[in-house]
Design an enzyme around this catalytic site. Structure first.
Site, PDB file in Angstrom:
ATOM      1  N   GLN A  17       5.326  -1.034   5.502  1.00 35.16           N
ATOM      2  CA  GLN A  17       5.682  -2.019   6.580  1.00 35.16           C
ATOM      3  C   GLN A  17       4.532  -3.432   5.722  1.00 35.16           C
ATOM      4  O   GLN A  17       4.938  -4.190   5.507  1.00 35.16           O
ATOM      5  CB  GLN A  17       4.655  -2.121   7.957  1.00 35.16           C
ATOM      6  CG  GLN A  17       4.456  -3.604   8.437  1.00 35.16           C
ATOM      7  CD  GLN A  17       4.179  -3.505  10.278  1.00 35.16           C
ATOM      8  OE1 GLN A  17       4.072  -3.986  10.766  1.00 35.16           O
ATOM      9  NE2 GLN A  17       4.944  -2.324  10.920  1.00 35.16           N
ATOM     10  N   GLU A 140      -2.177   1.312   9.602  1.00 35.37           N
ATOM     11  CA  GLU A 140      -1.998   0.140  10.234  1.00 35.37           C
ATOM     12  C   GLU A 140      -2.675   0.762  11.191  1.00 35.37           C
ATOM     13  O   GLU A 140      -3.862  -0.372  11.474  1.00 35.37           O
ATOM     14  CB  GLU A 140      -0.542  -0.139  11.542  1.00 35.37           C
ATOM     15  CG  GLU A 140      -0.845  -0.181  12.159  1.00 35.37           C
ATOM     16  CD  GLU A 140      -1.199  -1.953  12.670  1.00 35.37           C
ATOM     17  OE1 GLU A 140      -0.204  -2.290  11.481  1.00 35.37           O
ATOM     18  OE2 GLU A 140      -1.969  -2.838  12.625  1.00 35.37           O
ATOM     19  N   ASP A 169      -0.867  -3.870   9.219  1.00 35.36           N
ATOM     20  CA  ASP A 169       0.550  -3.598   7.967  1.00 35.36           C
ATOM     21  C   ASP A 169       1.255  -5.417   7.806  1.00 35.36           C
ATOM     22  O   ASP A 169       0.495  -6.028   6.880  1.00 35.36           O
ATOM     23  CB  ASP A 169       1.832  -3.180   8.938  1.00 35.36           C
ATOM     24  CG  ASP A 169       1.414  -1.665   8.703  1.00 35.36           C
ATOM     25  OD1 ASP A 169       0.414  -1.639   8.051  1.00 35.36           O
ATOM     26  OD2 ASP A 169       1.311  -0.859   9.147  1.00 35.36           O
ATOM     27  N   GLY A 248     -12.627 -17.699  23.176  1.00 37.20           N
ATOM     28  CA  GLY A 248     -13.391 -19.467  23.012  1.00 37.20           C
ATOM     29  C   GLY A 248     -14.143 -19.180  23.905  1.00 37.20           C
ATOM     30  O   GLY A 248     -15.244 -19.011  24.707  1.00 37.20           O
ATOM     31  N   GLY A 249     -14.357 -20.214  24.709  1.00 34.48           N
ATOM     32  CA  GLY A 249     -15.647 -21.082  25.468  1.00 34.48           C
ATOM     33  C   GLY A 249     -14.607 -21.297  26.718  1.00 34.48           C
ATOM     34  O   GLY A 249     -15.028 -22.401  26.946  1.00 34.48           O
TER      35      GLY A 249
END
Ligand code: CAO
Length: 416
Positions: A17, A140, A169, A248-249
Protein backbone atom coordinates in the site's frame (compact mmCIF):
# COMPACT_ATOMS: atom_id res chain seq x y z
CA UNK A 1 -6.84 18.92 -20.79
CA UNK A 2 -3.05 18.59 -20.47
CA UNK A 3 -1.79 16.97 -17.28
CA UNK A 4 1.05 18.63 -15.33
CA UNK A 5 3.09 15.42 -14.88
CA UNK A 6 2.80 14.33 -18.52
CA UNK A 7 6.24 13.30 -19.81
CA UNK A 8 7.46 12.16 -16.38
CA UNK A 9 8.29 8.44 -16.52
CA UNK A 10 8.19 6.55 -13.23
CA UNK A 11 9.45 3.03 -12.53
CA UNK A 12 6.97 1.84 -9.94
CA UNK A 13 8.84 -0.84 -8.04
CA UNK A 14 6.30 -0.75 -5.21
CA UNK A 15 3.97 -3.23 -3.57
CA UNK A 16 1.22 -3.51 -0.96
CA UNK A 17 0.00 0.00 0.00
CA UNK A 18 2.55 2.66 1.02
CA UNK A 19 4.43 2.81 -2.30
CA UNK A 20 1.47 2.14 -4.62
CA UNK A 21 -0.58 4.95 -3.03
CA UNK A 22 2.23 7.38 -3.89
CA UNK A 23 2.69 6.32 -7.50
CA UNK A 24 -1.07 6.12 -8.12
CA UNK A 25 -1.38 9.77 -7.13
CA UNK A 26 1.40 10.75 -9.55
CA UNK A 27 -0.26 8.68 -12.31
CA UNK A 28 -3.55 10.58 -11.81
CA UNK A 29 -1.71 13.81 -12.43
CA UNK A 30 -0.27 12.57 -15.72
CA UNK A 31 2.95 10.63 -15.02
CA UNK A 32 3.60 7.44 -17.00
CA UNK A 33 3.79 4.97 -14.14
CA UNK A 34 5.20 1.58 -15.06
CA UNK A 35 4.49 -0.97 -12.35
CA UNK A 36 7.29 -3.57 -12.34
CA UNK A 37 6.07 -6.89 -10.98
CA UNK A 38 7.41 -10.38 -10.59
CA UNK A 39 6.24 -12.68 -13.45
CA UNK A 40 3.53 -15.11 -12.42
CA UNK A 41 2.56 -13.56 -9.11
CA UNK A 42 2.91 -9.78 -9.22
CA UNK A 43 2.07 -7.50 -6.32
CA UNK A 44 0.88 -9.69 -3.43
CA UNK A 45 -2.28 -7.58 -3.09
CA UNK A 46 -3.55 -8.88 -6.45
CA UNK A 47 -4.51 -12.06 -4.64
CA UNK A 48 -5.06 -10.79 -1.08
CA UNK A 49 -8.64 -10.67 0.28
CA UNK A 50 -10.16 -11.64 -3.07
CA UNK A 51 -13.92 -11.16 -3.40
CA UNK A 52 -14.06 -12.61 -6.95
CA UNK A 53 -12.16 -15.86 -7.64
CA UNK A 54 -9.13 -15.36 -9.95
CA UNK A 55 -9.80 -11.63 -10.47
CA UNK A 56 -7.48 -8.96 -9.08
CA UNK A 57 -8.53 -8.11 -5.52
CA UNK A 58 -9.90 -4.68 -4.66
CA UNK A 59 -6.84 -4.14 -2.47
CA UNK A 60 -4.81 -4.05 -5.68
CA UNK A 61 -7.27 -2.34 -8.01
CA UNK A 62 -7.90 0.55 -5.60
CA UNK A 63 -4.18 1.39 -5.29
CA UNK A 64 -2.96 0.88 -8.83
CA UNK A 65 -5.26 2.74 -11.18
CA UNK A 66 -3.87 4.71 -14.14
CA UNK A 67 -0.68 2.58 -14.24
CA UNK A 68 0.87 0.21 -16.79
CA UNK A 69 2.08 -3.24 -15.70
CA UNK A 70 5.41 -4.73 -16.80
CA UNK A 71 6.33 -8.19 -15.53
CA UNK A 72 10.06 -8.50 -15.03
CA UNK A 73 12.24 -10.84 -13.02
CA UNK A 74 14.93 -8.42 -11.96
CA UNK A 75 17.06 -11.21 -10.50
CA UNK A 76 17.86 -12.71 -13.93
CA UNK A 77 20.61 -11.18 -16.12
CA UNK A 78 18.07 -10.42 -18.89
CA UNK A 79 15.68 -8.87 -16.40
CA UNK A 80 18.42 -6.69 -14.97
CA UNK A 81 19.29 -5.54 -18.49
CA UNK A 82 15.69 -4.50 -19.13
CA UNK A 83 15.57 -2.61 -15.84
CA UNK A 84 18.84 -0.85 -16.68
CA UNK A 85 17.41 0.33 -20.01
CA UNK A 86 14.31 1.53 -18.22
CA UNK A 87 16.38 3.35 -15.59
CA UNK A 88 18.25 5.23 -18.33
CA UNK A 89 14.96 6.49 -19.77
CA UNK A 90 13.09 7.28 -16.56
CA UNK A 91 12.80 10.26 -14.27
CA UNK A 92 11.93 8.51 -11.01
CA UNK A 93 12.23 5.05 -9.47
CA UNK A 94 9.96 4.44 -6.48
CA UNK A 95 10.37 1.38 -4.24
CA UNK A 96 9.19 0.11 -0.88
CA UNK A 97 10.97 -3.20 -0.55
CA UNK A 98 12.33 -4.48 2.73
CA UNK A 99 15.59 -2.79 3.83
CA UNK A 100 18.47 -3.83 1.57
CA UNK A 101 16.36 -5.67 -1.06
CA UNK A 102 17.17 -3.23 -3.88
CA UNK A 103 20.89 -3.38 -3.01
CA UNK A 104 20.78 -7.19 -2.99
CA UNK A 105 19.25 -7.02 -6.48
CA UNK A 106 22.33 -5.04 -7.55
CA UNK A 107 20.60 -1.67 -7.82
CA UNK A 108 22.23 0.44 -5.15
CA UNK A 109 21.73 4.22 -5.17
CA UNK A 110 25.30 4.57 -6.51
CA UNK A 111 24.62 2.16 -9.37
CA UNK A 112 21.29 3.76 -10.25
CA UNK A 113 22.68 7.28 -10.31
CA UNK A 114 25.64 6.05 -12.36
CA UNK A 115 23.17 4.65 -14.91
CA UNK A 116 21.15 7.88 -14.90
CA UNK A 117 22.44 10.88 -12.93
CA UNK A 118 19.09 12.63 -13.40
CA UNK A 119 17.16 9.78 -11.77
CA UNK A 120 15.26 10.43 -8.54
CA UNK A 121 15.23 7.32 -6.34
CA UNK A 122 12.38 7.42 -3.84
CA UNK A 123 12.01 4.88 -1.03
CA UNK A 124 9.65 4.00 1.76
CA UNK A 125 11.03 2.04 4.69
CA UNK A 126 9.60 1.31 8.11
CA UNK A 127 12.27 3.30 9.95
CA UNK A 128 14.72 5.92 8.73
CA UNK A 129 18.26 5.06 7.72
CA UNK A 130 20.50 4.76 10.79
CA UNK A 131 17.57 4.25 13.18
CA UNK A 132 18.20 1.41 15.64
CA UNK A 133 15.25 -0.46 14.07
CA UNK A 134 16.22 0.25 10.43
CA UNK A 135 16.52 -3.47 9.62
CA UNK A 136 12.86 -4.19 10.42
CA UNK A 137 10.12 -5.02 7.94
CA UNK A 138 7.10 -2.90 8.71
CA UNK A 139 3.37 -2.92 8.01
CA UNK A 140 0.69 -0.33 8.78
CA UNK A 141 -0.08 -1.06 12.41
CA UNK A 142 3.57 -1.54 13.34
CA UNK A 143 4.18 2.02 12.13
CA UNK A 144 1.16 3.37 14.01
CA UNK A 145 2.58 1.87 17.21
CA UNK A 146 6.14 3.07 16.57
CA UNK A 147 4.96 6.54 15.56
CA UNK A 148 3.09 7.42 18.77
CA UNK A 149 -0.40 7.16 17.27
CA UNK A 150 -1.43 3.96 19.06
CA UNK A 151 -0.32 5.06 22.55
CA UNK A 152 -2.50 8.17 22.24
CA UNK A 153 -5.55 6.61 20.53
CA UNK A 154 -8.43 4.83 22.24
CA UNK A 155 -9.92 5.07 25.71
CA UNK A 156 -7.91 5.54 28.91
CA UNK A 157 -9.14 2.27 30.39
CA UNK A 158 -8.32 0.23 27.28
CA UNK A 159 -5.12 -0.80 25.47
CA UNK A 160 -3.27 1.28 22.84
CA UNK A 161 -5.44 1.32 19.71
CA UNK A 162 -4.67 1.61 16.02
CA UNK A 163 -6.67 3.80 13.67
CA UNK A 164 -8.56 2.52 10.64
CA UNK A 165 -7.02 5.35 8.63
CA UNK A 166 -3.82 4.26 6.87
CA UNK A 167 -1.50 6.56 8.78
CA UNK A 168 1.45 4.26 8.21
CA UNK A 169 0.82 3.26 4.61
CA UNK A 170 -1.05 5.75 2.41
CA UNK A 171 0.02 8.66 4.59
CA UNK A 172 3.67 7.74 4.04
CA UNK A 173 2.97 7.45 0.32
CA UNK A 174 1.60 11.01 0.32
CA UNK A 175 4.73 12.27 2.09
CA UNK A 176 6.86 10.48 -0.51
CA UNK A 177 4.88 12.08 -3.35
CA UNK A 178 5.67 15.51 -1.92
CA UNK A 179 9.33 14.50 -1.70
CA UNK A 180 9.39 13.32 -5.32
CA UNK A 181 7.75 16.49 -6.64
CA UNK A 182 10.23 18.58 -4.62
CA UNK A 183 13.15 16.58 -6.04
CA UNK A 184 11.77 17.06 -9.56
CA UNK A 185 11.72 20.83 -9.04
CA UNK A 186 15.23 20.58 -7.53
CA UNK A 187 16.40 18.65 -10.59
CA UNK A 188 15.15 21.50 -12.76
CA UNK A 189 17.58 23.75 -10.89
CA UNK A 190 20.61 21.44 -10.59
CA UNK A 191 20.17 18.99 -13.46
CA UNK A 192 20.72 16.10 -11.03
CA UNK A 193 18.50 13.58 -9.35
CA UNK A 194 18.67 12.66 -5.71
CA UNK A 195 17.62 10.06 -3.19
CA UNK A 196 14.33 10.74 -1.40
CA UNK A 197 13.54 8.63 1.64
CA UNK A 198 10.49 8.62 3.88
CA UNK A 199 9.99 6.31 6.82
CA UNK A 200 6.59 5.14 7.98
CA UNK A 201 7.46 5.91 11.59
CA UNK A 202 8.42 9.50 10.71
CA UNK A 203 5.24 10.02 8.67
CA UNK A 204 3.08 8.87 11.58
CA UNK A 205 5.03 11.11 13.98
CA UNK A 206 4.45 14.03 11.63
CA UNK A 207 0.70 13.50 12.04
CA UNK A 208 1.05 13.11 15.81
CA UNK A 209 2.63 16.55 16.14
CA UNK A 210 -0.07 17.78 18.55
CA UNK A 211 0.59 14.84 20.86
CA UNK A 212 4.24 15.89 21.14
CA UNK A 213 2.88 19.36 21.92
CA UNK A 214 0.82 17.76 24.70
CA UNK A 215 3.79 15.81 26.09
CA UNK A 216 5.71 19.05 26.55
CA UNK A 217 2.73 20.79 28.16
CA UNK A 218 2.25 17.82 30.47
CA UNK A 219 5.94 17.85 31.42
CA UNK A 220 5.64 21.51 32.33
CA UNK A 221 2.29 21.76 34.12
CA UNK A 222 1.32 18.18 34.98
CA UNK A 223 -2.13 18.16 33.40
CA UNK A 224 -3.90 18.70 30.06
CA UNK A 225 -7.07 20.68 30.51
CA UNK A 226 -8.78 19.55 27.29
CA UNK A 227 -8.48 15.84 28.13
CA UNK A 228 -11.35 13.94 29.83
CA UNK A 229 -8.94 13.16 32.69
CA UNK A 230 -9.10 16.83 33.70
CA UNK A 231 -9.96 17.86 36.37
CA UNK A 232 -11.33 14.76 38.11
CA UNK A 233 -9.00 12.02 36.86
CA UNK A 234 -5.31 11.27 37.19
CA UNK A 235 -2.43 12.12 34.88
CA UNK A 236 0.84 10.19 34.76
CA UNK A 237 3.99 11.49 33.05
CA UNK A 238 2.91 10.39 29.53
CA UNK A 239 0.21 11.73 27.20
CA UNK A 240 -2.86 9.61 27.95
CA UNK A 241 -5.46 8.22 25.57
CA UNK A 242 -8.25 10.77 25.38
CA UNK A 243 -11.13 8.79 23.84
CA UNK A 244 -13.05 11.06 21.49
CA UNK A 245 -11.93 14.35 23.00
CA UNK A 246 -11.10 17.19 20.63
CA UNK A 247 -7.38 17.49 19.98
CA UNK A 248 -7.17 21.27 20.14
CA UNK A 249 -8.78 23.88 22.32
CA UNK A 250 -12.32 22.91 21.32
CA UNK A 251 -13.97 20.31 23.58
CA UNK A 252 -15.95 17.77 21.60
CA UNK A 253 -17.32 14.25 21.82
CA UNK A 254 -19.19 11.64 19.82
CA UNK A 255 -22.84 11.88 20.91
CA UNK A 256 -25.74 9.47 20.53
CA UNK A 257 -28.62 10.34 18.21
CA UNK A 258 -32.01 8.74 17.59
CA UNK A 259 -31.59 5.05 16.76
CA UNK A 260 -28.17 4.50 18.36
CA UNK A 261 -29.50 1.38 20.11
CA UNK A 262 -29.64 -0.50 16.80
CA UNK A 263 -27.54 1.58 14.36
CA UNK A 264 -23.82 1.50 15.26
CA UNK A 265 -23.29 4.83 13.53
CA UNK A 266 -26.27 6.87 14.78
CA UNK A 267 -23.96 9.49 16.29
CA UNK A 268 -22.69 12.97 15.57
CA UNK A 269 -19.44 14.64 16.50
CA UNK A 270 -20.32 17.77 18.43
CA UNK A 271 -17.78 20.51 19.06
CA UNK A 272 -18.16 23.17 21.70
CA UNK A 273 -16.19 25.95 20.12
CA UNK A 274 -15.62 28.75 22.62
CA UNK A 275 -17.19 31.58 20.66
CA UNK A 276 -20.10 29.37 19.53
CA UNK A 277 -21.35 28.92 23.10
CA UNK A 278 -24.21 31.37 22.74
CA UNK A 279 -25.57 29.81 19.50
CA UNK A 280 -25.14 26.35 21.06
CA UNK A 281 -27.32 27.37 24.02
CA UNK A 282 -29.93 28.83 21.67
CA UNK A 283 -29.90 25.71 19.45
CA UNK A 284 -30.34 23.46 22.49
CA UNK A 285 -33.09 25.61 23.97
CA UNK A 286 -30.93 26.47 26.99
CA UNK A 287 -30.69 30.30 26.86
CA UNK A 288 -30.21 30.37 30.65
CA UNK A 289 -26.75 28.79 30.19
CA UNK A 290 -25.47 31.80 28.23
CA UNK A 291 -24.74 33.99 31.24
CA UNK A 292 -24.72 31.36 33.99
CA UNK A 293 -21.24 31.57 35.64
CA UNK A 294 -21.12 27.75 35.71
CA UNK A 295 -21.37 27.66 31.93
CA UNK A 296 -20.31 31.01 30.50
CA UNK A 297 -16.56 30.29 30.00
CA UNK A 298 -14.62 27.25 28.75
CA UNK A 299 -12.87 27.04 32.16
CA UNK A 300 -16.23 27.01 33.97
CA UNK A 301 -17.63 24.33 31.64
CA UNK A 302 -14.70 21.90 31.65
CA UNK A 303 -15.25 20.37 35.14
CA UNK A 304 -18.78 19.31 34.12
CA UNK A 305 -18.33 18.98 30.35
CA UNK A 306 -19.71 15.42 30.39
CA UNK A 307 -22.91 16.64 32.07
CA UNK A 308 -23.21 19.18 29.25
CA UNK A 309 -22.68 16.41 26.67
CA UNK A 310 -25.35 14.33 28.46
CA UNK A 311 -27.81 17.23 28.19
CA UNK A 312 -27.03 17.56 24.49
CA UNK A 313 -27.68 13.83 24.08
CA UNK A 314 -31.13 14.33 25.64
CA UNK A 315 -31.75 17.00 23.00
CA UNK A 316 -30.52 14.59 20.30
CA UNK A 317 -32.66 11.66 21.48
CA UNK A 318 -35.53 12.36 19.05
CA UNK A 319 -33.38 13.51 16.12
CA UNK A 320 -31.50 11.45 13.56
CA UNK A 321 -27.88 12.41 13.02
CA UNK A 322 -28.85 14.12 9.77
CA UNK A 323 -31.72 16.07 11.35
CA UNK A 324 -29.44 17.17 14.18
CA UNK A 325 -26.72 18.43 11.83
CA UNK A 326 -29.33 20.26 9.74
CA UNK A 327 -30.46 22.16 12.82
CA UNK A 328 -26.97 22.79 14.22
CA UNK A 329 -25.52 24.02 10.92
CA UNK A 330 -28.00 26.93 11.03
CA UNK A 331 -26.31 28.01 14.26
CA UNK A 332 -22.82 27.70 12.75
CA UNK A 333 -21.87 24.90 15.15
CA UNK A 334 -18.99 22.69 13.96
CA UNK A 335 -20.41 19.16 13.78
CA UNK A 336 -20.90 16.22 11.40
CA UNK A 337 -22.72 12.90 11.29
CA UNK A 338 -20.62 9.78 11.92
CA UNK A 339 -20.76 8.21 8.45
CA UNK A 340 -20.47 4.51 7.72
CA UNK A 341 -18.49 3.31 4.69
CA UNK A 342 -21.83 2.34 3.11
CA UNK A 343 -23.06 5.92 3.45
CA UNK A 344 -19.79 7.25 2.04
CA UNK A 345 -19.97 4.86 -0.93
CA UNK A 346 -23.42 6.17 -1.80
CA UNK A 347 -22.99 9.86 -0.95
CA UNK A 348 -24.14 11.95 -3.96
CA UNK A 349 -21.80 14.86 -3.08
CA UNK A 350 -18.76 12.57 -2.96
CA UNK A 351 -19.77 11.04 -6.29
CA UNK A 352 -20.26 14.48 -7.85
CA UNK A 353 -16.87 15.74 -6.64
CA UNK A 354 -15.01 12.69 -7.94
CA UNK A 355 -13.84 11.62 -4.48
CA UNK A 356 -15.78 8.36 -4.85
CA UNK A 357 -15.62 7.05 -8.42
CA UNK A 358 -16.79 3.97 -10.26
CA UNK A 359 -14.07 2.59 -12.52
CA UNK A 360 -14.30 -0.06 -15.25
CA UNK A 361 -12.06 -3.13 -15.01
CA UNK A 362 -11.42 -5.81 -17.63
CA UNK A 363 -12.03 -8.73 -15.27
CA UNK A 364 -14.11 -7.36 -12.43
CA UNK A 365 -16.66 -5.27 -14.30
CA UNK A 366 -16.66 -2.02 -12.39
CA UNK A 367 -15.56 -1.17 -8.87
CA UNK A 368 -15.65 1.79 -6.54
CA UNK A 369 -12.48 3.56 -5.59
CA UNK A 370 -11.35 6.77 -3.95
CA UNK A 371 -10.47 9.34 -6.59
CA UNK A 372 -8.22 12.33 -6.14
CA UNK A 373 -8.82 14.15 -2.87
CA UNK A 374 -6.88 17.04 -4.38
CA UNK A 375 -9.01 19.28 -6.62
CA UNK A 376 -7.55 21.63 -9.22
CA UNK A 377 -9.10 24.39 -11.28
CA UNK A 378 -7.16 23.32 -14.38
CA UNK A 379 -7.06 19.52 -14.01
CA UNK A 380 -9.73 16.92 -13.49
CA UNK A 381 -7.95 13.64 -12.84
CA UNK A 382 -9.61 10.86 -14.79
CA UNK A 383 -9.37 7.59 -12.89
CA UNK A 384 -8.88 4.53 -15.08
CA UNK A 385 -8.88 0.84 -14.06
CA UNK A 386 -5.79 -0.91 -12.72
CA UNK A 387 -3.74 -2.97 -15.22
CA UNK A 388 -3.82 -6.75 -15.42
CA UNK A 389 -0.58 -8.49 -14.51
CA UNK A 390 1.87 -7.90 -17.36
CA UNK A 391 -0.78 -6.24 -19.52
CA UNK A 392 1.72 -3.78 -20.97
CA UNK A 393 4.88 -5.91 -20.94
CA UNK A 394 5.29 -6.25 -24.73
CA UNK A 395 4.29 -2.63 -25.36
CA UNK A 396 6.89 -1.32 -22.86
CA UNK A 397 9.63 -3.64 -24.14
CA UNK A 398 8.93 -2.45 -27.72
CA UNK A 399 9.20 1.17 -26.52
CA UNK A 400 12.61 0.25 -25.06
CA UNK A 401 13.71 -0.93 -28.52
CA UNK A 402 13.29 -4.71 -28.14
CA UNK A 403 12.37 -6.56 -31.34
CA UNK A 404 9.55 -9.13 -31.52
CA UNK A 405 12.13 -11.95 -31.45
CA UNK A 406 13.90 -10.51 -28.45
CA UNK A 407 10.59 -10.12 -26.62
CA UNK A 408 9.70 -13.73 -27.44
CA UNK A 409 13.09 -14.81 -26.08
CA UNK A 410 12.53 -12.90 -22.82
CA UNK A 411 9.14 -14.62 -22.42
CA UNK A 412 10.65 -18.04 -23.13
CA UNK A 413 13.38 -17.42 -20.54
CA UNK A 414 10.65 -16.41 -18.04
CA UNK A 415 12.43 -13.12 -17.45
CA UNK A 416 9.23 -11.18 -18.21
N1 CAO B 1 11.87 -9.68 -9.59
C1 CAO B 1 12.64 -10.41 -8.77
N2 CAO B 1 12.61 -10.28 -7.43
C2 CAO B 1 11.75 -9.40 -6.91
C3 CAO B 1 10.91 -8.60 -7.70
C4 CAO B 1 11.00 -8.77 -9.12
N3 CAO B 1 10.23 -8.06 -9.97
N4 CAO B 1 10.16 -7.81 -6.91
C5 CAO B 1 10.51 -8.12 -5.65
N5 CAO B 1 11.47 -9.06 -5.64
C6 CAO B 1 12.14 -9.65 -4.48
C7 CAO B 1 12.91 -8.67 -3.66
O1 CAO B 1 14.13 -8.37 -4.27
C8 CAO B 1 13.08 -9.44 -2.36
O2 CAO B 1 14.12 -10.38 -2.49
P1 CAO B 1 15.27 -10.65 -1.39
O3 CAO B 1 14.55 -10.81 -0.08
O4 CAO B 1 15.90 -11.93 -1.86
O5 CAO B 1 16.18 -9.52 -1.40
C9 CAO B 1 11.78 -10.26 -2.28
O6 CAO B 1 11.17 -10.12 -3.57
C10 CAO B 1 10.79 -9.85 -1.23
O7 CAO B 1 10.71 -8.46 -1.06
P2 CAO B 1 10.30 -7.87 0.36
O8 CAO B 1 11.26 -8.40 1.40
O9 CAO B 1 10.21 -6.40 0.23
O10 CAO B 1 8.86 -8.48 0.58
P3 CAO B 1 8.19 -9.10 1.90
O11 CAO B 1 6.87 -9.60 1.45
O12 CAO B 1 9.06 -10.07 2.59
O13 CAO B 1 8.00 -7.84 2.86
C11 CAO B 1 7.18 -5.65 3.45
C12 CAO B 1 6.95 -6.92 2.64
C13 CAO B 1 6.11 -4.66 3.07
C14 CAO B 1 7.08 -5.98 4.95
C15 CAO B 1 8.58 -5.08 3.13
O14 CAO B 1 8.69 -4.93 1.75
C16 CAO B 1 8.87 -3.77 3.83
O15 CAO B 1 9.15 -3.72 5.02
N6 CAO B 1 8.85 -2.67 3.05
C17 CAO B 1 9.21 -1.37 3.53
C18 CAO B 1 8.14 -0.79 4.40
C19 CAO B 1 6.81 -0.73 3.66
O16 CAO B 1 6.67 -0.15 2.62
N7 CAO B 1 5.81 -1.30 4.31
C20 CAO B 1 4.44 -0.99 3.90
C21 CAO B 1 3.84 -2.02 3.13
S1 CAO B 1 2.15 -1.58 2.98
O17 CAO B 1 1.52 -2.18 4.40
Amino acid sequence: MSKPLEGIKIIDFTHVQAGPACTQLLAWFGADVIKVERPGSGDVTRSQLRDIPDADALYFTMLNSNKRSLTLDTKTPEGKEVLEKLVKESDVLVENFAPGALDRMGFTWERLSELNPKLIVASVKGFSDGHHYDDLKVYENVAQCAGGAASTTGFWDGPPTVSAAALGDSNTGMHLAIGILTALIGRGQTGRGQKVAVSMQDSVINLCRVKLRDQQRLDRVGYLEEYPQYPHGEFTDVVPRGGNAGGGGQPGWVLKCKGWETDPNAYIYFTIQGHAWEPICRALGKPEWIDDPNYATPQARQPHIFDIFATIEEWLADKTKYEAVDILRKFDIPCAPVLSMKEIANDPSLRASGTIVEVPHKERGSYLTVGSPIKFSGLKPEITGSPLLGEHTDEILAELGYSKDQIAHLHAARSV
